[in-house]
Motif scaffolding. Sequence first.
Motif, PDB file in Angstrom:
ATOM      1  N   MET A 129       0.846  -1.195   0.000  1.00 45.17           N
ATOM      2  CA  MET A 129       0.000   0.000   0.000  1.00 45.17           C
ATOM      3  C   MET A 129       0.882   1.247   0.000  1.00 45.17           C
ATOM      4  SD  MET A 129      -2.950  -1.104   2.754  1.00 45.17           S
ATOM      5  CE  MET A 129      -4.005   0.258   2.286  1.00 45.17           C
ATOM      6  N   THR A 130       0.511   2.218  -0.831  1.00 43.13           N
ATOM      7  CA  THR A 130       1.298   3.442  -0.932  1.00 43.13           C
ATOM      8  C   THR A 130       0.940   4.420   0.191  1.00 43.13           C
ATOM      9  OG1 THR A 130      -0.322   4.521  -2.366  1.00 43.13           O
ATOM     10  CG2 THR A 130       1.364   3.157  -3.426  1.00 43.13           C
ATOM     11  N   ILE A 131       1.852   5.352   0.434  1.00 45.99           N
ATOM     12  CA  ILE A 131       1.612   6.373   1.451  1.00 45.99           C
ATOM     13  C   ILE A 131       0.403   7.225   1.077  1.00 45.99           C
ATOM     14  CG2 ILE A 131       2.550   8.411   2.584  1.00 45.99           C
ATOM     15  CD1 ILE A 131       3.830   5.840   3.499  1.00 45.99           C
ATOM     16  N   SER A 132       0.269   7.536  -0.204  1.00 45.34           N
ATOM     17  CA  SER A 132      -0.868   8.354  -0.645  1.00 45.34           C
ATOM     18  C   SER A 132      -2.197   7.655  -0.378  1.00 45.34           C
ATOM     19  CB  SER A 132      -0.735   8.690  -2.130  1.00 45.34           C
ATOM     20  OG  SER A 132      -0.729   7.516  -2.918  1.00 45.34           O
TER      21      SER A 132
ATOM     22  N   LEU B  67      -2.769   5.457   2.030  1.00 45.75           N
ATOM     23  CA  LEU B  67      -2.992   5.503   3.474  1.00 45.75           C
ATOM     24  C   LEU B  67      -3.465   6.886   3.930  1.00 45.75           C
ATOM     25  CD1 LEU B  67       0.068   3.431   4.765  1.00 45.75           C
ATOM     26  CD2 LEU B  67      -2.315   2.705   4.639  1.00 45.75           C
ATOM     27  N   LEU B  68      -2.892   7.933   3.334  1.00 43.69           N
ATOM     28  CA  LEU B  68      -3.298   9.286   3.698  1.00 43.69           C
ATOM     29  C   LEU B  68      -4.731   9.567   3.246  1.00 43.69           C
ATOM     30  CD1 LEU B  68      -0.039  11.319   2.913  1.00 43.69           C
ATOM     31  CD2 LEU B  68      -0.957  10.673   5.150  1.00 43.69           C
ATOM     32  N   CYS B  69      -5.099   9.074   2.068  1.00 41.53           N
ATOM     33  CA  CYS B  69      -6.477   9.234   1.594  1.00 41.53           C
ATOM     34  C   CYS B  69      -7.445   8.498   2.515  1.00 41.53           C
ATOM     35  CB  CYS B  69      -6.611   8.714   0.161  1.00 41.53           C
ATOM     36  SG  CYS B  69      -5.867   9.762  -1.089  1.00 41.53           S
ATOM     37  N   PHE B  70      -7.046   7.304   2.941  1.00 48.78           N
ATOM     38  CA  PHE B  70      -7.885   6.534   3.854  1.00 48.78           C
ATOM     39  C   PHE B  70      -8.026   7.256   5.191  1.00 48.78           C
ATOM     40  CE2 PHE B  70      -8.147   3.513   7.390  1.00 48.78           C
ATOM     41  CZ  PHE B  70      -9.345   2.893   7.089  1.00 48.78           C
ATOM     42  N   LEU B  71      -6.926   7.799   5.699  1.00 53.47           N
ATOM     43  CA  LEU B  71      -6.968   8.510   6.978  1.00 53.47           C
ATOM     44  C   LEU B  71      -7.873   9.736   6.882  1.00 53.47           C
ATOM     45  CD1 LEU B  71      -5.958   8.936   9.857  1.00 53.47           C
ATOM     46  CD2 LEU B  71      -3.976  10.130   8.921  1.00 53.47           C
ATOM     47  N   ALA B  72      -7.769  10.480   5.785  1.00 53.91           N
ATOM     48  CA  ALA B  72      -8.602  11.676   5.617  1.00 53.91           C
ATOM     49  C   ALA B  72     -10.076  11.301   5.551  1.00 53.91           C
ATOM     50  CB  ALA B  72      -8.188  12.421   4.345  1.00 53.91           C
ATOM     51  N   ALA B  73     -10.399  10.242   4.794  1.00 53.07           N
ATOM     52  CA  ALA B  73     -11.792   9.794   4.686  1.00 53.07           C
ATOM     53  C   ALA B  73     -12.305   9.304   6.031  1.00 53.07           C
ATOM     54  CB  ALA B  73     -11.907   8.695   3.631  1.00 53.07           C
ATOM     55  N   SER B  74     -11.459   8.591   6.760  1.00 56.24           N
ATOM     56  CA  SER B  74     -11.861   8.056   8.068  1.00 56.24           C
ATOM     57  C   SER B  74     -12.143   9.179   9.058  1.00 56.24           C
ATOM     58  CB  SER B  74     -10.761   7.142   8.618  1.00 56.24           C
ATOM     59  OG  SER B  74     -10.535   6.042   7.759  1.00 56.24           O
ATOM     60  N   MET B  75     -11.295  10.184   9.062  1.00 58.61           N
ATOM     61  CA  MET B  75     -11.480  11.310   9.982  1.00 58.61           C
ATOM     62  C   MET B  75     -12.759  12.076   9.650  1.00 58.61           C
ATOM     63  SD  MET B  75      -7.552  12.727  10.337  1.00 58.61           S
ATOM     64  CE  MET B  75      -8.047  14.102  11.366  1.00 58.61           C
ATOM     65  N   ALA B  76     -13.020  12.249   8.360  1.00 59.12           N
ATOM     66  CA  ALA B  76     -14.240  12.948   7.954  1.00 59.12           C
ATOM     67  C   ALA B  76     -15.477  12.185   8.411  1.00 59.12           C
ATOM     68  CB  ALA B  76     -14.253  13.133   6.439  1.00 59.12           C
TER      69      ALA B  76
ATOM     70  N   PHE C  39      -9.823   0.679  -0.515  1.00 59.83           N
ATOM     71  CA  PHE C  39      -8.459   1.190  -0.485  1.00 59.83           C
ATOM     72  C   PHE C  39      -7.430   0.078  -0.678  1.00 59.83           C
ATOM     73  CE2 PHE C  39     -11.197   4.055   1.798  1.00 59.83           C
ATOM     74  CZ  PHE C  39     -10.780   5.307   1.385  1.00 59.83           C
ATOM     75  N   ILE C  40      -7.894  -1.098  -1.092  1.00 59.24           N
ATOM     76  CA  ILE C  40      -7.005  -2.246  -1.280  1.00 59.24           C
ATOM     77  C   ILE C  40      -7.243  -2.843  -2.660  1.00 59.24           C
ATOM     78  CG2 ILE C  40      -6.272  -4.486  -0.357  1.00 59.24           C
ATOM     79  CD1 ILE C  40      -7.557  -3.702   2.297  1.00 59.24           C
ATOM     80  N   LYS C  41      -6.176  -3.239  -3.325  1.00 61.24           N
ATOM     81  CA  LYS C  41      -6.308  -3.901  -4.618  1.00 61.24           C
ATOM     82  C   LYS C  41      -6.900  -5.295  -4.408  1.00 61.24           C
ATOM     83  CE  LYS C  41      -2.482  -1.505  -6.892  1.00 61.24           C
ATOM     84  NZ  LYS C  41      -1.176  -1.649  -7.601  1.00 61.24           N
ATOM     85  N   PRO C  42      -7.930  -5.651  -5.175  1.00 58.74           N
ATOM     86  CA  PRO C  42      -8.602  -6.951  -4.975  1.00 58.74           C
ATOM     87  C   PRO C  42      -7.669  -8.149  -5.129  1.00 58.74           C
ATOM     88  CG  PRO C  42      -9.909  -5.509  -6.383  1.00 58.74           C
ATOM     89  CD  PRO C  42      -8.587  -4.839  -6.214  1.00 58.74           C
ATOM     90  N   ASP C  43      -6.641  -8.009  -5.973  1.00 60.89           N
ATOM     91  CA  ASP C  43      -5.740  -9.139  -6.220  1.00 60.89           C
ATOM     92  C   ASP C  43      -4.527  -9.148  -5.290  1.00 60.89           C
ATOM     93  OD1 ASP C  43      -4.630  -6.872  -7.251  1.00 60.89           O
ATOM     94  OD2 ASP C  43      -3.947  -7.769  -9.140  1.00 60.89           O
ATOM     95  N   SER C  44      -4.560  -8.307  -4.273  1.00 58.27           N
ATOM     96  CA  SER C  44      -3.430  -8.244  -3.341  1.00 58.27           C
ATOM     97  C   SER C  44      -3.286  -9.558  -2.578  1.00 58.27           C
ATOM     98  CB  SER C  44      -3.625  -7.093  -2.340  1.00 58.27           C
ATOM     99  OG  SER C  44      -2.634  -7.148  -1.332  1.00 58.27           O
TER     100      SER C  44
ATOM    101  N   TYR D  27      -1.915  -9.914   0.176  1.00 59.40           N
ATOM    102  CA  TYR D  27      -1.965  -9.630   1.616  1.00 59.40           C
ATOM    103  C   TYR D  27      -3.265  -8.921   1.983  1.00 59.40           C
ATOM    104  CZ  TYR D  27       3.013 -10.475   0.943  1.00 59.40           C
ATOM    105  OH  TYR D  27       4.217 -11.025   0.598  1.00 59.40           O
ATOM    106  N   PHE D  28      -4.337  -9.291   1.305  1.00 59.38           N
ATOM    107  CA  PHE D  28      -5.616  -8.611   1.481  1.00 59.38           C
ATOM    108  C   PHE D  28      -6.070  -8.581   2.942  1.00 59.38           C
ATOM    109  CE2 PHE D  28     -10.169  -7.967   1.304  1.00 59.38           C
ATOM    110  CZ  PHE D  28     -10.308  -6.997   0.325  1.00 59.38           C
ATOM    111  N   PRO D  29      -6.125  -9.728   3.659  1.00 60.02           N
ATOM    112  CA  PRO D  29      -6.572  -9.694   5.066  1.00 60.02           C
ATOM    113  C   PRO D  29      -5.682  -8.825   5.955  1.00 60.02           C
ATOM    114  CG  PRO D  29      -6.605 -11.932   4.230  1.00 60.02           C
ATOM    115  CD  PRO D  29      -5.868 -11.099   3.219  1.00 60.02           C
ATOM    116  N   LEU D  30      -4.342  -8.887   5.732  1.00 57.20           N
ATOM    117  CA  LEU D  30      -3.431  -8.096   6.550  1.00 57.20           C
ATOM    118  C   LEU D  30      -3.627  -6.601   6.300  1.00 57.20           C
ATOM    119  CD1 LEU D  30      -0.125 -10.172   6.316  1.00 57.20           C
ATOM    120  CD2 LEU D  30      -1.703 -10.007   8.247  1.00 57.20           C
ATOM    121  N   GLN D  31      -3.864  -6.239   5.053  1.00 60.98           N
ATOM    122  CA  GLN D  31      -4.084  -4.830   4.738  1.00 60.98           C
ATOM    123  C   GLN D  31      -5.412  -4.346   5.313  1.00 60.98           C
ATOM    124  OE1 GLN D  31      -3.619  -4.392   0.496  1.00 60.98           O
ATOM    125  NE2 GLN D  31      -1.406  -4.660   0.581  1.00 60.98           N
ATOM    126  N   MET D  32      -6.415  -5.218   5.326  1.00 61.27           N
ATOM    127  CA  MET D  32      -7.690  -4.880   5.963  1.00 61.27           C
ATOM    128  C   MET D  32      -7.472  -4.610   7.452  1.00 61.27           C
ATOM    129  SD  MET D  32     -10.638  -5.151   3.988  1.00 61.27           S
ATOM    130  CE  MET D  32     -11.945  -6.108   4.762  1.00 61.27           C
TER     131      MET D  32
END
Length: 206
Positions: free
Chosen positions: A1-4, A6-15, A135-140, A142-147
């Motif tokens: 997962m890229t930093i961008s 994660l930052l997008c996810f954090l911004a959406a979560s805070m909102a 926020f996760i690629k379906p074919d990842s 490490y899908f569960p770990l990223q969740m």
Amino acid sequence: MTISTLLCFLAASMALTIAPGPDNIFVMTQGITRGRKPAIVTALGMCSGITVHTTAAAFGISAVFYSSVVAFNVVKFAGAFYLLYLAFKTLQNRSGLRLSHVDDLPLSALFRRGFIMNVLNPKVAMFFLAFLPQFIKPDSPYFPLQMLLLGFIFMVQSVIIFCMIGYFSANIGTYLFAKPTIAKYFDWLTAGVFGSLGIRLVLAER
């Protein structure tokens, strides 16, 4: 997962966390009627429930609520019954309908109350199942770990925001203590919040 990402996810979560909703309104009510420490402990309990929903979403358990009406309704009505029971107990144990920071509930009970309220809400489980995978690629591989990682980030920011709400809302309660004609109705407010959350959950649909 890229930093961008994660930052997008954090911004959406805070909102989403800051936006007015039943959870932050409940924490605010706790701060007003009980004080800082009980509000923060309740908030910690509610946020701890996120670990259950995140784990369930990561391993597909929450998908049961999408596919089974029975499973959804069992958890929904259990949560609604618990909230309505809390509303009843609040009014039953009131003392002249007056506001008091002297609470007979230990902090462990307040933590447990917040945790149970969160876990017994199937709408929260469905929210994480729908929100996190965006926020996760379906074919990842490490899908569960990223969740789980995203769920942890969501929980941390929720703890910070909810604790701030509980801390500062206690100032409102302190002000109201000097207004007995207003403060005496806050047992009804607490019961009303519990009751409205319970009714809202009863009316919830998948």
